[in-house]
Design a protein around this motif. Structure first.
Motif, PDB file in Angstrom:
ATOM      1  N   PRO A   1      33.668   7.856  -0.082  1.00 23.47           N
ATOM      2  CA  PRO A   1      33.884   9.090   0.678  1.00 23.47           C
ATOM      3  C   PRO A   1      35.368   9.447   0.737  1.00 23.47           C
ATOM      4  O   PRO A   1      36.225   8.592   0.574  1.00 23.47           O
ATOM      5  CB  PRO A   1      33.329   8.755   2.066  1.00 23.47           C
ATOM      6  CG  PRO A   1      33.328   7.274   2.164  1.00 23.47           C
ATOM      7  CD  PRO A   1      33.195   6.742   0.774  1.00 23.47           C
ATOM      8  N   SER A   2      35.621  10.722   0.978  1.00 22.96           N
ATOM      9  CA  SER A   2      37.006  11.184   0.911  1.00 22.96           C
ATOM     10  C   SER A   2      37.793  10.774   2.148  1.00 22.96           C
ATOM     11  O   SER A   2      39.011  10.700   2.117  1.00 22.96           O
ATOM     12  CB  SER A   2      37.034  12.699   0.752  1.00 22.96           C
ATOM     13  OG  SER A   2      36.370  13.300   1.844  1.00 22.96           O
TER      14      SER A   2
ATOM     15  N   GLY B   1      36.874   5.870  -0.153  1.00 20.39           N
ATOM     16  CA  GLY B   1      36.939   5.282  -1.488  1.00 20.39           C
ATOM     17  C   GLY B   1      36.056   4.065  -1.690  1.00 20.39           C
ATOM     18  O   GLY B   1      36.065   3.460  -2.758  1.00 20.39           O
ATOM     19  N   GLU B   2      35.237   3.681  -0.683  1.00 21.30           N
ATOM     20  CA  GLU B   2      34.426   2.454  -0.859  1.00 21.30           C
ATOM     21  C   GLU B   2      33.294   2.675  -1.863  1.00 21.30           C
ATOM     22  O   GLU B   2      32.850   1.747  -2.528  1.00 21.30           O
ATOM     23  CB  GLU B   2      33.897   1.923   0.477  1.00 21.30           C
ATOM     24  CG  GLU B   2      32.726   2.683   1.057  1.00 21.30           C
ATOM     25  CD  GLU B   2      32.124   2.005   2.303  1.00 21.30           C
ATOM     26  OE1 GLU B   2      32.797   1.186   2.938  1.00 21.30           O
ATOM     27  OE2 GLU B   2      30.971   2.319   2.617  1.00 21.30           O
ATOM     28  N   ASP B   3      32.825   3.898  -2.003  1.00 21.19           N
ATOM     29  CA  ASP B   3      31.813   4.207  -3.016  1.00 21.19           C
ATOM     30  C   ASP B   3      32.518   4.332  -4.370  1.00 21.19           C
ATOM     31  O   ASP B   3      32.171   3.638  -5.333  1.00 21.19           O
ATOM     32  CB  ASP B   3      31.110   5.503  -2.601  1.00 21.19           C
ATOM     33  CG  ASP B   3      29.950   5.870  -3.501  1.00 21.19           C
ATOM     34  OD1 ASP B   3      29.790   5.202  -4.530  1.00 21.19           O
ATOM     35  OD2 ASP B   3      29.223   6.834  -3.186  1.00 21.19           O
TER      36      ASP B   3
ATOM     37  N   GLN C   1      38.899   5.802 -10.435  1.00 20.65           N
ATOM     38  CA  GLN C   1      37.950   4.797 -10.921  1.00 20.65           C
ATOM     39  C   GLN C   1      36.922   5.445 -11.853  1.00 20.65           C
ATOM     40  O   GLN C   1      36.532   6.600 -11.643  1.00 20.65           O
ATOM     41  CB  GLN C   1      37.238   4.189  -9.708  1.00 20.65           C
ATOM     42  CG  GLN C   1      36.378   2.965 -10.012  1.00 20.65           C
ATOM     43  CD  GLN C   1      35.630   2.501  -8.757  1.00 20.65           C
ATOM     44  OE1 GLN C   1      36.059   2.760  -7.619  1.00 20.65           O
ATOM     45  NE2 GLN C   1      34.518   1.831  -8.957  1.00 20.65           N
ATOM     46  N   VAL C   2      36.482   4.699 -12.896  1.00 20.87           N
ATOM     47  CA  VAL C   2      35.463   5.239 -13.802  1.00 20.87           C
ATOM     48  C   VAL C   2      34.123   5.263 -13.066  1.00 20.87           C
ATOM     49  O   VAL C   2      33.630   4.231 -12.614  1.00 20.87           O
ATOM     50  CB  VAL C   2      35.363   4.404 -15.097  1.00 20.87           C
ATOM     51  CG1 VAL C   2      34.193   4.889 -15.952  1.00 20.87           C
ATOM     52  CG2 VAL C   2      36.652   4.503 -15.894  1.00 20.87           C
TER      53      VAL C   2
ATOM     54  N   LEU D   1      25.814  12.098  -8.346  1.00 22.49           N
ATOM     55  CA  LEU D   1      27.106  11.407  -8.401  1.00 22.49           C
ATOM     56  C   LEU D   1      28.206  12.349  -8.898  1.00 22.49           C
ATOM     57  O   LEU D   1      29.300  12.403  -8.324  1.00 22.49           O
ATOM     58  CB  LEU D   1      26.986  10.183  -9.325  1.00 22.49           C
ATOM     59  CG  LEU D   1      28.181   9.253  -9.415  1.00 22.49           C
ATOM     60  CD1 LEU D   1      28.521   8.689  -8.049  1.00 22.49           C
ATOM     61  CD2 LEU D   1      27.876   8.105 -10.371  1.00 22.49           C
ATOM     62  N   LEU D   2      27.892  13.114  -9.934  1.00 24.15           N
ATOM     63  CA  LEU D   2      28.885  14.051 -10.474  1.00 24.15           C
ATOM     64  C   LEU D   2      29.212  15.127  -9.443  1.00 24.15           C
ATOM     65  O   LEU D   2      30.375  15.509  -9.268  1.00 24.15           O
ATOM     66  CB  LEU D   2      28.375  14.669 -11.786  1.00 24.15           C
ATOM     67  CG  LEU D   2      28.318  13.681 -12.956  1.00 24.15           C
ATOM     68  CD1 LEU D   2      27.428  14.193 -14.076  1.00 24.15           C
ATOM     69  CD2 LEU D   2      29.722  13.398 -13.489  1.00 24.15           C
ATOM     70  N   ALA D   3      28.183  15.583  -8.728  1.00 29.46           N
ATOM     71  CA  ALA D   3      28.426  16.572  -7.669  1.00 29.46           C
ATOM     72  C   ALA D   3      29.281  15.960  -6.566  1.00 29.46           C
ATOM     73  O   ALA D   3      30.157  16.621  -6.008  1.00 29.46           O
ATOM     74  CB  ALA D   3      27.103  17.077  -7.102  1.00 29.46           C
ATOM     75  N   SER D   4      29.062  14.666  -6.263  1.00 28.22           N
ATOM     76  CA  SER D   4      29.787  14.022  -5.156  1.00 28.22           C
ATOM     77  C   SER D   4      31.274  13.898  -5.448  1.00 28.22           C
ATOM     78  O   SER D   4      32.076  13.723  -4.538  1.00 28.22           O
ATOM     79  CB  SER D   4      29.191  12.644  -4.841  1.00 28.22           C
ATOM     80  OG  SER D   4      29.625  11.670  -5.785  1.00 28.22           O
TER      81      SER D   4
END
Ligand code: AMP
Ligand code: MG
Length: 424
Positions: A64-65, A155-157, A162-163, A178-181
């Motif tokens: 998360p941001s 950033g824990e997800d 990160q790739v 995931l791409l939307a997130s």
């Protein structure tokens, strides 16, 4: 092709079982005979379902941001709790998801916080609202909590940079999300594979035409249409081609000019009009194989003028079995997908019915996978197993794969099961 030279392959006329290819050997030859197509395009996220990523995706943001609460509760400073084991804290504000509390939480204070709301400066732990008592504007915490409990750290997800996804991954619902997130509205994917297909046979009629004695409706083009549509490839349905040298030749030339892959059904069995074979051999480099399997024994594989060619048997069940066991893995490889696709997974399951079989061929019998009364997975046979009985594919939900050397199987035996779920 590295390994698919016509000369090194058993020919159609081989009568000896010893010259038949095993299923594994045929798979290996096909795999080494196809390569990923090149070419990519950038497309909108929503159009990308089923497509293959052509780039590594690095996250441009933290997910998360912001550090946020995982529960509805109260955010506070953990050292308040450590001192006394319990704590009485004054509520100084509220944070909602999307509406942060902009102040600072000091010792002796807390804020009401909702799931997803940013954890304010000073606070480091969240207690669930079920675990506090509220009196006036104070909360009392009676439970032990670890520092950082009920908090999702920025950033824990995915950490920024990160790739998130690697090239070669098929975009499925989780990848769309995931791409939307990470805020990406477009992705670079491999170009669509172009696949042309047609049926061969003088007995075949298309839907809408009357059938007379000896004629049948062409069903293979419909199963192929369905199986290919699932793969997000560009399909070109070329209809029914008569068993005629010139017609076959014309169809092959047209198909190979327009497509990366040409798939046909029918006309590859022993005793088939020789000109089909002859025409194909003249046009390309094709092996007519006998595979030690049931159904699906005859299969042709090779190249026609730059296009990869699969000549599937005519029987409707054989078409589906050979497609799923050989063609689909090859198409996925050509599409640029890396790794093994989940549809090829097999599981060991106890059978509750017998399966007829003689040694010599790997069999793909249609069966039903279900749970018994105690909840254990079991598998049972469906009815008739003839390669022309398409109903068996519709009634089944899995293949039972019986190894080449095995005999008939008695109830209670553990067998290999390949579920249709994830494959069909
Ligand atoms: P073949 O390999 O051409 O000898 O075909 C084997 C069997 O499959 C024959 O009974 C054919 O009539 C049948 N068959 C071939 N093509 C199709 C098709 N497109 N749809 C349904 N059955 C087919
Ligand atoms: Mg035929």
């Amino acid at each position: 092709m590295s390994d698919g030279k016509t000369s090194s392959l058993p020919a159609c006329g081989d009568k000896h079982a010893a010259s038949a290819l095993s299923v594994d050997e045929a798979r290996k030859r096909i795999e080494s005979g196809v390569n990923p197509v090149s070419g990519a395009e950038k497309i909108a996220l929503r159009s990308a379902l089923g497509r293959i990523l052509d780039e590594d995706i690095r996250s441009p943001i933290n997910v998360p941001s912001h550090t946020n609460s995982a529960v509805d509760g109260y955010a506070f400073v953990h050292s308040d709790l450590a001192a006394a084991g319990t704590a009485a804290l004054r509520v100084i504000g509220t944070a909602w998801a999307g509406r942060p509390f902009n102040g600072h939480v000091h010792a002796g204070e807390c804020i009401r916080i909702m799931t997803g709301a940013a954890v304010p400066a000073g606070a480091d732990t969240v207690v669930m609202q079920e675990n506090v008592r509220i009196e006036n504007n104070m909360i009392r915490i009676g439970t032990a909590l670890k520092e950082g409990e009920n908090i999702r750290v920025a950033g824990e997800d995915l950490a920024k940079g990160q790739v998130a996804l690697t090239s070669g991954k098929q975009i499925m619902p989780p990848e769309l999300g995931l791409l939307a997130s990470i805020g990406l509205g477009e992705v670079s994917v491999r170009r669509r594979l172009r696949v042309a297909f047609f049926s061969t046979g003088d007995e075949l009629r298309s839907i809408g035409q009357p059938i007379t004695e000896g004629q049948i409706y062409d069903s293979n083009r419909y199963t192929l249409y369905g199986m290919l549509t699932r793969l997000a490839v560009d399909i070109q349905d070329m209809g029914v081609i008569r068993d005629d040298r010139d017609a076959i030749k014309k169809a092959f030339i047209e198909a190979s000019e327009n497509a990366d892959v040409v798939i046909t059904s029918g006309g590859v069995s022993v005793g088939e009009a020789d000109y089909v074979k002859e025409t194909l051999e003249a046009l390309g480099e094709i092996g007519f194989w006998q595979i030690a399997m049931k159904p699906g024994r005859p299969l042709a594989f090779g190249r026609v003028r730059g296009a990869t060619f699969f000549g599937l048997p005519g029987n409707p069940v054989s078409v589906m079995v050979t497609f799923y066991q050989f063609v689909e893995p090859a198409l996925r490889r050509m599409m640029g997908q890396t790794g093994t696709h989940a549809g090829m997974m097999t599981y060991k399951v106890r059978c509750i019915s017998s399966f007829q079989k003689r040694p010599g061929r790997t069999e793909f019998q249609r069966a039903v996978l279900e749970r018994d009364v105690s909840g254990d997975l079991i598998v049972r046979a469906t009815g008739k197993q003839g390669s022309g009985i398409l109903r068996s594919m519709s009634e089944a939900n899995c293949f039972v794969i019986l190894p080449q050397d095995s005999n008939a199987v008695e109830p209670g035996t553990i067998v290999d099961v390949q579920p249709f779920y994830g494959m069909l």
